[in-house]
Design a protein around this motif. Sequence first.
Motif, PDB file in Angstrom:
ATOM      1  N   SER A  92      74.918  30.503  24.463  1.00 29.70           N
ATOM      2  CA  SER A  92      74.514  30.893  23.479  1.00 29.70           C
ATOM      3  C   SER A  92      74.238  30.830  22.004  1.00 29.70           C
ATOM      4  CB  SER A  92      74.535  32.984  24.563  1.00 29.70           C
ATOM      5  OG  SER A  92      75.442  32.788  23.982  1.00 29.70           O
ATOM      6  N   PHE A  93      73.342  30.906  21.331  1.00 33.27           N
ATOM      7  CA  PHE A  93      73.476  31.366  20.014  1.00 33.27           C
ATOM      8  C   PHE A  93      72.786  32.900  19.681  1.00 33.27           C
ATOM      9  CE2 PHE A  93      71.002  30.522  16.573  1.00 33.27           C
ATOM     10  CZ  PHE A  93      72.086  29.814  15.444  1.00 33.27           C
ATOM     11  N   ASN A  94      73.125  33.528  18.584  1.00 34.02           N
ATOM     12  CA  ASN A  94      72.962  34.876  17.722  1.00 34.02           C
ATOM     13  C   ASN A  94      72.106  35.413  18.708  1.00 34.02           C
ATOM     14  OD1 ASN A  94      71.929  35.644  15.467  1.00 34.02           O
ATOM     15  ND2 ASN A  94      69.838  34.968  15.707  1.00 34.02           N
ATOM     16  N   THR A  95      73.106  35.605  20.348  1.00 35.79           N
ATOM     17  CA  THR A  95      72.646  36.786  21.247  1.00 35.79           C
ATOM     18  C   THR A  95      72.920  37.480  20.756  1.00 35.79           C
ATOM     19  OG1 THR A  95      74.805  36.303  22.867  1.00 35.79           O
ATOM     20  CG2 THR A  95      72.425  35.461  23.261  1.00 35.79           C
ATOM     21  N   PRO A  96      72.365  39.372  20.615  1.00 38.21           N
ATOM     22  CA  PRO A  96      72.686  40.018  20.725  1.00 38.21           C
ATOM     23  C   PRO A  96      73.574  40.620  21.538  1.00 38.21           C
ATOM     24  CG  PRO A  96      70.180  40.198  20.776  1.00 38.21           C
ATOM     25  CD  PRO A  96      70.871  39.059  21.239  1.00 38.21           C
ATOM     26  N   GLU A  97      74.197  42.186  21.143  1.00 40.59           N
ATOM     27  CA  GLU A  97      75.660  42.037  22.231  1.00 40.59           C
ATOM     28  C   GLU A  97      75.138  43.126  23.589  1.00 40.59           C
ATOM     29  OE1 GLU A  97      77.605  44.933  19.942  1.00 40.59           O
ATOM     30  OE2 GLU A  97      78.673  43.823  18.106  1.00 40.59           O
ATOM     31  N   SER A  98      73.915  43.359  23.360  1.00 36.41           N
ATOM     32  CA  SER A  98      73.474  44.338  24.393  1.00 36.41           C
ATOM     33  C   SER A  98      72.543  43.376  25.241  1.00 36.41           C
ATOM     34  CB  SER A  98      71.658  45.127  23.995  1.00 36.41           C
ATOM     35  OG  SER A  98      71.289  44.164  23.135  1.00 36.41           O
ATOM     36  N   ILE A  99      73.087  41.916  24.844  1.00 28.65           N
ATOM     37  CA  ILE A  99      72.127  41.218  26.069  1.00 28.65           C
ATOM     38  C   ILE A  99      73.363  41.039  27.551  1.00 28.65           C
ATOM     39  CG2 ILE A  99      71.403  38.799  26.286  1.00 28.65           C
ATOM     40  CD1 ILE A  99      69.849  41.121  24.911  1.00 28.65           C
ATOM     41  N   PRO A 100      73.257  40.620  28.571  1.00 29.28           N
ATOM     42  CA  PRO A 100      74.151  40.282  29.208  1.00 29.28           C
ATOM     43  C   PRO A 100      75.014  38.869  29.688  1.00 29.28           C
ATOM     44  CG  PRO A 100      72.102  41.061  30.323  1.00 29.28           C
ATOM     45  CD  PRO A 100      71.472  41.030  28.795  1.00 29.28           C
ATOM     46  N   ASN A 101      75.081  38.835  29.823  1.00 28.35           N
ATOM     47  CA  ASN A 101      75.425  37.081  29.905  1.00 28.35           C
ATOM     48  C   ASN A 101      76.103  36.792  31.516  1.00 28.35           C
ATOM     49  OD1 ASN A 101      78.277  38.430  30.995  1.00 28.35           O
ATOM     50  ND2 ASN A 101      79.014  37.807  29.425  1.00 28.35           N
ATOM     51  N   HIS A 102      74.955  37.461  32.209  1.00 28.76           N
ATOM     52  CA  HIS A 102      75.069  37.193  33.857  1.00 28.76           C
ATOM     53  C   HIS A 102      73.748  37.612  33.788  1.00 28.76           C
ATOM     54  CE1 HIS A 102      75.847  36.287  37.770  1.00 28.76           C
ATOM     55  NE2 HIS A 102      75.646  37.710  37.919  1.00 28.76           N
ATOM     56  N   TYR A 103      72.929  36.579  34.734  1.00 27.82           N
ATOM     57  CA  TYR A 103      71.426  37.545  35.771  1.00 27.82           C
ATOM     58  C   TYR A 103      71.900  38.184  36.794  1.00 27.82           C
ATOM     59  CZ  TYR A 103      69.851  37.662  30.897  1.00 27.82           C
ATOM     60  OH  TYR A 103      69.512  38.151  29.134  1.00 27.82           O
ATOM     61  N   THR A 104      70.865  38.414  37.826  1.00 28.84           N
ATOM     62  CA  THR A 104      70.493  38.055  39.022  1.00 28.84           C
ATOM     63  C   THR A 104      69.264  37.556  38.841  1.00 28.84           C
ATOM     64  OG1 THR A 104      69.450  40.345  39.516  1.00 28.84           O
ATOM     65  CG2 THR A 104      72.267  40.022  39.466  1.00 28.84           C
ATOM     66  N   PRO A 105      68.783  36.866  40.027  1.00 30.65           N
ATOM     67  CA  PRO A 105      67.093  36.774  39.764  1.00 30.65           C
ATOM     68  C   PRO A 105      66.033  37.753  39.676  1.00 30.65           C
ATOM     69  CG  PRO A 105      68.507  35.505  41.649  1.00 30.65           C
ATOM     70  CD  PRO A 105      69.433  36.873  41.319  1.00 30.65           C
ATOM     71  N   GLY A 106      66.652  38.728  40.825  1.00 33.97           N
ATOM     72  CA  GLY A 106      65.441  40.137  40.214  1.00 33.97           C
ATOM     73  C   GLY A 106      65.817  40.363  38.607  1.00 33.97           C
ATOM     74  N   GLU A 107      67.027  40.737  38.521  1.00 35.78           N
ATOM     75  CA  GLU A 107      66.974  41.473  36.561  1.00 35.78           C
ATOM     76  C   GLU A 107      66.375  40.457  36.052  1.00 35.78           C
ATOM     77  OE1 GLU A 107      70.897  42.735  34.078  1.00 35.78           O
ATOM     78  OE2 GLU A 107      71.175  41.595  36.020  1.00 35.78           O
ATOM     79  N   LEU A 108      66.368  38.728  36.551  1.00 30.26           N
ATOM     80  CA  LEU A 108      66.307  37.691  35.207  1.00 30.26           C
ATOM     81  C   LEU A 108      64.188  38.535  34.754  1.00 30.26           C
ATOM     82  CD1 LEU A 108      66.371  36.071  32.816  1.00 30.26           C
ATOM     83  CD2 LEU A 108      66.142  33.885  34.911  1.00 30.26           C
ATOM     84  N   VAL A 109      64.091  38.560  36.887  1.00 34.22           N
ATOM     85  CA  VAL A 109      62.579  38.935  36.486  1.00 34.22           C
ATOM     86  C   VAL A 109      61.847  39.926  36.414  1.00 34.22           C
ATOM     87  CG1 VAL A 109      60.420  38.600  38.015  1.00 34.22           C
ATOM     88  CG2 VAL A 109      62.205  37.393  39.259  1.00 34.22           C
ATOM     89  N   SER A 110      62.298  40.959  36.408  1.00 31.11           N
ATOM     90  CA  SER A 110      62.510  42.595  35.828  1.00 31.11           C
ATOM     91  C   SER A 110      62.620  42.838  34.225  1.00 31.11           C
ATOM     92  CB  SER A 110      63.249  43.192  36.055  1.00 31.11           C
ATOM     93  OG  SER A 110      62.859  44.634  35.744  1.00 31.11           O
ATOM     94  N   ASP A 111      63.132  41.781  33.887  1.00 31.51           N
ATOM     95  CA  ASP A 111      63.310  41.718  32.117  1.00 31.51           C
ATOM     96  C   ASP A 111      62.284  41.333  31.037  1.00 31.51           C
ATOM     97  OD1 ASP A 111      65.432  43.035  31.987  1.00 31.51           O
ATOM     98  OD2 ASP A 111      67.233  41.472  31.846  1.00 31.51           O
ATOM     99  N   TYR A 112      61.309  39.265  32.728  1.00 29.42           N
ATOM    100  CA  TYR A 112      60.648  39.230  31.850  1.00 29.42           C
ATOM    101  C   TYR A 112      58.942  39.864  31.779  1.00 29.42           C
ATOM    102  CZ  TYR A 112      56.755  35.464  32.638  1.00 29.42           C
ATOM    103  OH  TYR A 112      55.523  34.497  32.511  1.00 29.42           O
ATOM    104  N   LEU A 113      59.215  40.465  33.224  1.00 33.49           N
ATOM    105  CA  LEU A 113      58.350  41.293  33.925  1.00 33.49           C
ATOM    106  C   LEU A 113      57.088  42.760  32.565  1.00 33.49           C
ATOM    107  CD1 LEU A 113      57.462  41.319  37.105  1.00 33.49           C
ATOM    108  CD2 LEU A 113      56.278  39.094  35.276  1.00 33.49           C
ATOM    109  N   TYR A 114      58.506  42.988  32.491  1.00 27.65           N
ATOM    110  CA  TYR A 114      58.855  45.072  31.905  1.00 27.65           C
ATOM    111  C   TYR A 114      59.025  44.941  30.164  1.00 27.65           C
ATOM    112  CZ  TYR A 114      56.956  45.753  36.099  1.00 27.65           C
ATOM    113  OH  TYR A 114      56.143  46.253  37.558  1.00 27.65           O
ATOM    114  N   PRO A 115      59.044  44.085  29.583  1.00 30.69           N
ATOM    115  CA  PRO A 115      59.847  43.680  27.914  1.00 30.69           C
ATOM    116  C   PRO A 115      60.201  45.253  27.419  1.00 30.69           C
ATOM    117  CG  PRO A 115      57.356  42.696  27.904  1.00 30.69           C
ATOM    118  CD  PRO A 115      57.626  43.572  28.796  1.00 30.69           C
ATOM    119  N   ALA A 116      58.931  46.105  27.543  1.00 33.31           N
ATOM    120  CA  ALA A 116      59.467  47.353  26.877  1.00 33.31           C
ATOM    121  C   ALA A 116      60.427  48.029  27.224  1.00 33.31           C
ATOM    122  CB  ALA A 116      57.875  48.521  26.975  1.00 33.31           C
TER     123      ALA A 116
END
Length: 474
Positions: A92-116
């Motif tokens: 990782s580089f320059n990642t904010p503290e709120s960003i997780p260091n582990h993703y599930t497939p559904g979580e990654l898709v949800s963050d991608y579809l709903y950026p707001a």
Amino acid sequence: MKLKNRVAYYFVSRIFWLMLIWGILIILSIVLISYFLEHHQKESPQLSINDIVEYTVFVDQKPSIESEVEADLLSNNMWVQILDAQGNEVYSFNTPESIPNHYTPGELVSDYLYPAKNDFQLSTWYNRIDNQDLTWVLGKPLTSNNPFQYWVNNLWILFIILIGIVIAIFFGRQLGAPLLYIVSWIESLSKGNYEQPFYNRKFNIKQRWRNKTEYHTYKELNQALSDLTSTLQRNREERELLDKTREEWMTGVSHDLKTPLSVIKGYTVLLSSDDHDWEQDKVRYFSKIMEERVEYMEQLIEDFNLTFQLKNDVIPIQLEQKDLVNTLQHVLEHLKKMPEAKNKVFSFEADKEQIFLNMDTNYVKRAFENVIANSIKHNPPHTKIKVILHEEQSYPRQVRVSIEDDGTGMDPETMEHLFERYYQGTSATSDNTGTGLGMTIARQIIIAHGGEIKVNSKRELGTQFIITFLIEEE
């Protein structure tokens, strides 16, 4: 358009509109989804995810990014993560503290579809390098955040369902309300409530267009039910009136039968008494009175049966071509022998010596006897009674019989009820042997022969009966 065709068209058109509206709603939902997706993905980072993948290097099978790329990421306030096949962060580089260091497939898709939702925008890339399944995640904070758009995006399905329910209720009312109304009307009729329901009265006046559309489709059925309701209500009123008048008539008949029966019983008691030894002349006198009372009772019962048989068409009328002139002459000769006819003046006129009519002679005689006897019995002495027979040559040919007198006449109420059954009973006295059914029987016999009878009368000016028959062409 016939009722069945109009009902079919009505249902098909409503189903078509329902499908069309649902189709529009589905298309609208797709457009809204595309809009929100495009809206939240319209910001594209200055560094593409492809460039970052291209400048990724591996040292001892550990990925890293060249310093030049890292500088660009810092200048654009962006960060990057590299994930292994299990979704764990391996770089990782320059990642904010709120960003997780582990993703599930559904979580990654949800963050991608709903950026707001998380206030950042993601781009992802997948590749297999040195037998490693890696996922690059490039992130950048959103420059604009509109929570309202996010909630609209989440709740659009609920809105579509609510709109669908409203549409279903609207079309259900249009399709079902008239049928439920008709069913309730029929159910009301089955319970003996012969009144038009409230909404039907509302239907008969001006309504808004939607009510007209709902009920206009079934206008013949509504009209038929309205006619049926009126007929049933009228029949009930007539039946109630008939029951009332029949009860009154039966009371009168019972009284009329009781009077001659009491006379017969009285004379029977006298004749059977041991206290008296009656002379032969007295016995004959008593027997004569008893015979007259028995004849009256027989006549009363016969007239009672005949009027109901004629009304119900249970007496077969035997029609034959007979001379009406000769029939009327015989009727007059017979009636002149009545005691009440001795002081009356009779005359008979016919424009032909013979006028043939298809009739049952016995019943026609009975009808004319009753009509002429009415003029004889209910007028004072020296009344002139005239019978005029005339054959009209108009088409269709008719024979007209006029029975006129210059007697006391009748008041309007008597004329109105003259031919009604049960209207008036006549007591069994020596002065009047009528049964009160003579005019009813006369009218029924005339109608059974296809004729009609009318009466015109005024007090102190006399009465005129006009009887008309059609002459069948040979």
